[in-house]
Design a protein around this motif. Sequence first.
Motif, PDB file in Angstrom:
ATOM      1  N   THR A  61       0.831  -1.206   0.000  1.00  5.19           N
ATOM      2  CA  THR A  61       0.000   0.000   0.000  1.00  5.19           C
ATOM      3  C   THR A  61       0.862   1.251   0.000  1.00  5.19           C
ATOM      4  N   ARG A 104      -7.842  -1.140  -0.327  1.00  5.19           N
ATOM      5  CA  ARG A 104      -6.997   0.052  -0.287  1.00  5.19           C
ATOM      6  C   ARG A 104      -6.218   0.193  -1.582  1.00  5.19           C
ATOM      7  N   SER A 157      -3.293   0.046  -3.916  1.00  3.73           N
ATOM      8  CA  SER A 157      -2.201  -0.919  -3.869  1.00  3.73           C
ATOM      9  C   SER A 157      -1.245  -0.668  -5.014  1.00  3.73           C
TER      10      SER A 157
END
Length: 69
Positions: free
Chosen positions: A7, A28, A30
């Motif tokens: 991330t 999230r 990435s």
Amino acid sequence: LVAGLTTTHRQPAIEIRDADWALGGLPRESYVSPWFLSTLKHAEVGEGVGRLADPALQRVVEAVVGYLD
């Protein structure tokens, strides 16, 4: 052979957007780190989070080849 997925955005990491997933995905933002390659033993492979669509996978492959070249 696997490439690291994180991330944390580092240049020249490859951003993986929601539209880049053919199946599954992550909650999230990435980034694939094409310089971080590893092999896994069969026992280390767990449940996958998804599968990249061909255009995104091609971007990753090209970046990895660039590091290996």
